[in-house]
Enzyme design. Structure first.
Site, PDB file in Angstrom:
ATOM      1  N   GLU A  56       0.834  -1.208   0.000  1.00  0.00           N
ATOM      2  CA  GLU A  56       0.000   0.000   0.000  1.00  0.00           C
ATOM      3  C   GLU A  56       0.865   1.253   0.000  1.00  0.00           C
ATOM      4  O   GLU A  56       0.606   2.218  -0.722  1.00  0.00           O
ATOM      5  CB  GLU A  56      -0.915   0.036   1.231  1.00  0.00           C
ATOM      6  CG  GLU A  56      -1.908  -1.104   1.317  1.00  0.00           C
ATOM      7  CD  GLU A  56      -1.374  -2.325   2.057  1.00  0.00           C
ATOM      8  OE1 GLU A  56      -0.170  -2.635   1.923  1.00  0.00           O
ATOM      9  OE2 GLU A  56      -2.178  -2.968   2.757  1.00  0.00           O
ATOM     10  N   CYS A  88       0.168   1.267   7.473  1.00  0.00           N
ATOM     11  CA  CYS A  88      -0.443   1.645   6.187  1.00  0.00           C
ATOM     12  C   CYS A  88      -1.752   2.393   6.401  1.00  0.00           C
ATOM     13  O   CYS A  88      -2.056   3.337   5.673  1.00  0.00           O
ATOM     14  CB  CYS A  88      -0.657   0.411   5.315  1.00  0.00           C
ATOM     15  SG  CYS A  88       0.889  -0.225   4.623  1.00  0.00           S
TER      16      CYS A  88
HETATM   17  N1  THU Z   1       2.205  -6.417   4.118  1.00  0.00           N
HETATM   18  C1  THU Z   1       1.771  -5.539   3.173  1.00  0.00           C
HETATM   19  O1  THU Z   1       2.361  -5.432   2.090  1.00  0.00           O
HETATM   20  N2  THU Z   1       0.701  -4.777   3.476  1.00  0.00           N
HETATM   21  C2  THU Z   1       0.017  -4.831   4.647  1.00  0.00           C
HETATM   22  O2  THU Z   1      -0.807  -3.990   4.916  1.00  0.00           O
HETATM   23  C3  THU Z   1       0.255  -5.952   5.550  1.00  0.00           C
HETATM   24  C4  THU Z   1       1.588  -6.577   5.421  1.00  0.00           C
HETATM   25  C5  THU Z   1       3.374  -7.243   3.829  1.00  0.00           C
HETATM   26  C6  THU Z   1       4.582  -6.920   4.669  1.00  0.00           C
HETATM   27  C7  THU Z   1       5.334  -8.232   4.624  1.00  0.00           C
HETATM   28  O3  THU Z   1       6.126  -8.254   3.459  1.00  0.00           O
HETATM   29  C8  THU Z   1       4.244  -9.286   4.491  1.00  0.00           C
HETATM   30  O4  THU Z   1       3.079  -8.603   4.064  1.00  0.00           O
HETATM   31  C9  THU Z   1       3.949 -10.041   5.770  1.00  0.00           C
HETATM   32  O5  THU Z   1       3.704  -9.180   6.821  1.00  0.00           O
END
Ligand code: THU
Length: 129
Positions: A56, A88
């Site tokens: 995000e 986020c």
């Molecule tokens: N992650 C995201 O990309 N967005 C979120 O809102 C939640 C978590 C990613 C971070 C990490 O690379 C993986 O998901 C596991 O936490």
């Protein structure tokens, strides 16, 4: 056609670019700018875990760097329709305002729709400083 189908489609496509060798949890995001342009993002993990970036924020910051002035919708694609993390949510609140957020998993079901204020009630923001 599903509401914001193109935005959701681009979030799903961006997920394919994710680099998640540590968690295995790939995330794609797409944010719609007021210009009508769509900006993709994916999570990029780091061996120094805290430098990992969420999909995000990659999408939103990339859009800002490209000159986008405001945002009207966000889509997030994961395997299970997971919701944005707290960090986020803060960035979405500050940079996008109260927009619709579409969450989709790998199944073909309808996206789950929230608003920023539903995901982050009583937010901290610039007015508090
Ligand atoms: N992650 C995201 O990309 N967005 C979120 O809102 C939640 C978590 C990613 C971070 C990490 O690379 C993986 O998901 C596991 O936490």
């Amino acid at each position: 056609m599903t509401e914001n189908a193109e935005l959701i489609n681009q979030a799903r496509q961006a997920r394919q670019q994710a680099r998640a060798p540590y968690s295995g949890y790939t995330v794609g995001a797409a944010v719609l700018g007021t210009s009508g342009r769509i900006y993709p993002g994916c999570n990029v993990e780091s061996s120094a875990f805290s430098t990992t970036l969420c999909a995000e924020r990659v999408a939103i910051f990339g859009a800002i760097a490209a000159g986008e002035a405001g945002f009207t919708a966000l889509a997030v694609a994961t395997k299970n329709g997971g919701t944005p993390c707290g960090a986020c949510r803060q960035v979405i609140h500050e940079q996008c305002g109260d927009i619709p957020i579409y969450l989709v998993g790998e199944n073909s079901g309808q996206p789950v729709k929230f608003t920023t204020s539903q995901l982050l009630p009583h937010p901290f923001g610039p007015d508090e400083i």
